[in-house]
Design an enzyme around this catalytic site. Structure first.
Site, PDB file in Angstrom:
ATOM      1  N   SER A 347     -25.233 -22.387  10.187  1.00 61.93           N
ATOM      2  CA  SER A 347     -24.596 -22.254   8.882  1.00 61.93           C
ATOM      3  C   SER A 347     -23.118 -22.643   8.952  1.00 61.93           C
ATOM      4  O   SER A 347     -22.786 -23.726   9.407  1.00 61.93           O
ATOM      5  CB  SER A 347     -24.804 -20.816   8.376  1.00 61.93           C
ATOM      6  OG  SER A 347     -24.498 -20.708   7.012  1.00 61.93           O
ATOM      7  N   ASP A 461     -31.057 -22.077   5.203  1.00 60.85           N
ATOM      8  CA  ASP A 461     -30.040 -21.577   6.126  1.00 60.85           C
ATOM      9  C   ASP A 461     -30.654 -21.162   7.468  1.00 60.85           C
ATOM     10  O   ASP A 461     -31.600 -20.378   7.522  1.00 60.85           O
ATOM     11  CB  ASP A 461     -29.337 -20.376   5.491  1.00 60.85           C
ATOM     12  CG  ASP A 461     -28.011 -20.052   6.157  1.00 60.85           C
ATOM     13  OD1 ASP A 461     -27.910 -20.215   7.381  1.00 60.85           O
ATOM     14  OD2 ASP A 461     -27.082 -19.640   5.449  1.00 60.85           O
TER      15      ASP A 461
END
Length: 599
Positions: A347, A461
């Protein structure tokens, strides 16, 4: 056997150098010598198989053996470790009188000494308990290293092979020698020095030096011999030349990749690596290949650490706005002179890691991050929340503006990022491809940013499944791991009780008077991290140094607090390593043995 003959003396030297037999009196070793049988094993041949009776112990005089165990399925194998010259294999089975626990094969041409019979070994241990104590200590160390999935020994012999003839090979050999010399003694063996030598000469050179670099500068027979002698292949190419299929079939094939890694060395000028060149060269190989952009002494020094098993990998977790903490950590590491040899993240950690892999300085890092997340407002393109709260267009545009058309292969440092593949239900590791695309995939917080769709797969993610990918860095062979975990103990406090939202007017009145529900953004961002926290504890345990910069007052979406996050993380990292460098700690570190057991 005449113990005064040169061959017998070489055998005695090899036996006496092992943990099992080392330290025994000369007359005891001489009495054992007639019971040892010399054997030769060609590269690829099997010494013993898992489940077979344990009937002998072997001393490795030269070469390298691979110890293989069961992989993810019965049909797969996994490399558990390397056994190099000066080490023994098979003693555990003899001492416990149990079948072989692993398959052992020659990774390259080997010469060994075989001692048959459990009774002979047990009588030796009974008569010389000090040998038993050394053996048990050595076996315990191997078990501990294997529990941490560390190789018993890093590679020691390398074949340096050029794509085409030219002076670059000789210059590269000298640069590699200098890079490895900082980690131990090095010998360059070219055709003039080694082509007319017998096996005994090569055996002795391997016992005398930690690293041997075989320089393939001669005819095809010498080049083939260099490859037979090597633990790993170093494939030299000039970045400015037109990529072509590699001339050696054994290097092009991926059949040998499990135990003999291939490193593509791309020689280039100073500055950013040439775009798409690595991708074009890599297209000519099957299976996995490591690649390295070599533009000067710093890159060669990094390669030396990687080959010697002494590289430092930096792993950066996800954590929203707290990602600015990573900038403070990186700044501190640079000031402390701690090298970053490989980098990966999840991320926001992957985004910062990619910027570091681009070799941006601290000012450029800060300016780019600030422009993207404060000025650019990546979450402001709100839309009808059928798939996500935002369209994802702003986030995509900002990543493309920051990283342009770079591919992961074009980065100066080895780099990976991760995404959660919802279609396949797995973590996907991205080491090739368009950089901005996979950074966008790995930062798609479910419900906030829409997923990235690619070839029938839905990517979100990476923090959903792996927020601290130390295990992935570990699998690349990097063992010194600096992990920065900014996930923290996030909570969504509720200072009142309620089961349903009131009407809009009442909700507005409550909001104005301080009675606030958690925002939808905060709920979704927090939800992306909750599932992964339990497994994150296991990944924390893989870190050599775990850094957890304080960020109690910085929320996952509090971008305006970026400078506080940077300064706090910088101060924390400096204090962390100052404590580690205290006199008592340095003394303890000096007393701790390294896992490498050289000859």
């Amino acid at each position: 056997m005449d113990v005064d003959g040169p061959h017998a003396q070489a055998m005695l030297q090899a036996i006496g150098a092992t943990a099992l037999f080392g330290g025994l009196r000369a007359e005891v070793l001489a009495s054992l010598l007639p019971h040892f049988e010399p054997i030769a094993l060609a590269g690829g041949e099997t010494l013993c198989r898992r489940g077979e009776p344990a009937d002998a112990v072997y001393v490795v005089c030269s070469g390298s053996l691979g110890v293989f165990g069961r992989g993810h399925s019965d049909a797969e194998e996994r490399l558990l470790g390397l056994v190099s010259s000066g080490q023994t294999v098979g003693e555990l089975g003899l001492l416990t009188q149990r079948p072989r626990g692993a398959t052992v094969r020659a990774l390259r041409d080997c010469s060994l000494l075989r001692l048959r019979g459990a009774r002979r070994l047990l009588r030796l241990m009974a008569a010389h308990p000090e040998a038993l104590a050394r053996t048990l200590a050595d076996l315990l160390a191997r078990v501990q290293w294997r529990e941490h999935e560390q190789l018993l020994n890093p590679p020691r012999t390398f074949a340096l092979l050029a794509a085409t003839d030219g002076p670059a090979l000789r210059d590269a050999a000298r640069a590699l020698e200098e890079a490895l010399r900082a980690r131990g003694s090095v010998l360059l063996v070219d055709s003039a020095l080694g082509s007319e030598r017998d096996t005994a000469w090569h055996d002795l050179r391997e016992r005398e030096h930690r690293f041997i670099v075989y320089v393939a500068d001669g005819d095809p027979s010498w080049r083939a011999r260099c490859m037979r002698q090597a633990d790993q292949f170093l494939l030299l190419a000039e970045a400015g030349t037109t990529p072509q299929p590699w001339p050696d079939a054994i290097c092009r094939s991926g059949a040998d990749v499990l135990h003999r890694a291939r490193h593509l060395l791309l020689l280039g000028p100073e500055g950013p690596p040439q775009a798409r060149n690595a991708m074009q060269w890599l297209g000519g190989f099957e299976g996995s290949v490591h690649w390295h952009h070599l533009r000067g002494s710093a890159d060669w020094a990094r390669l030396g650490r990687l080959l010697a098993g002494e590289a430092t990998g930096l792993v950066l977790s996800g954590g929203g706005a707290r990602g600015f903490s990573h900038l403070g950590v990186v700044r501190a590491l640079r000031e402390l002179g701690i090298p970053i040899d490989s980098i990966g993240g999840t991320s926001i950690g992957a985004i910062v890691g990619a910027a570091v892999a681009c070799e941006w300085d601290d000012d450029t890092l800060l300016r780019t991050m600030r422009d993207a997340f404060l000025v650019g407002h990546p979450l402001r393109d709100l839309t009808l929340p059928l798939i996500a709260l935002t369209r994802g267009g702003r986030a995509t545009r900002l990543l493309r503006e920051a990283f342009g058309s770079r591919r992961i292969e074009d980065l100066a440092l080895p780099f990976f990022c991760v995404s959660s593949n919802l279609t396949a239900g797995r973590v996907d590791v991205h080491t090739r491809g368009v950089l901005w695309k996979w950074l966008r995939a790995g930062a798609a917080i479910p419900g906030i940013l829409p997923p990235l769709l690619d070839q029938g797969m839905v990517h979100v993610d990476g923090a959903v499944l792996n927020n601290l990918p130390t295990d992935i860095m570990h699998d690349t062979g990097v063992r010194r791991l600096l992990a920065v975990d900014i996930s923290g103990e996030d909570t969504l406090p509720a200072d009142f009780e309620d089961a349903a939202l009131p009407t809009l007017p009442r909700l507005t009145w409550n909001w104005l008077h301080g009675r606030q529900w958690p925002s939808l953004f905060a709920i979704l961002a927090r939800s992306a991290l909750v599932h992964e926290q339990s497994s994150s504890e296991l990944r924390r345990g893989l870190a050599t140094e775990l850094l957890t910069p304080p960020h109690a007052e910085v929320g996952l979406l509090s971008w305006k607090d970026y400078q506080r996050s940077i300064d706090s993380a910088y101060d924390y990292t400096m204090r962390h390593f100052e404590r580690r460098a205290a006199p008592d700690d340095r003394a303890c570190a000096a007393a701790t043995p390294e896992p490498f057991s050289g000859t």
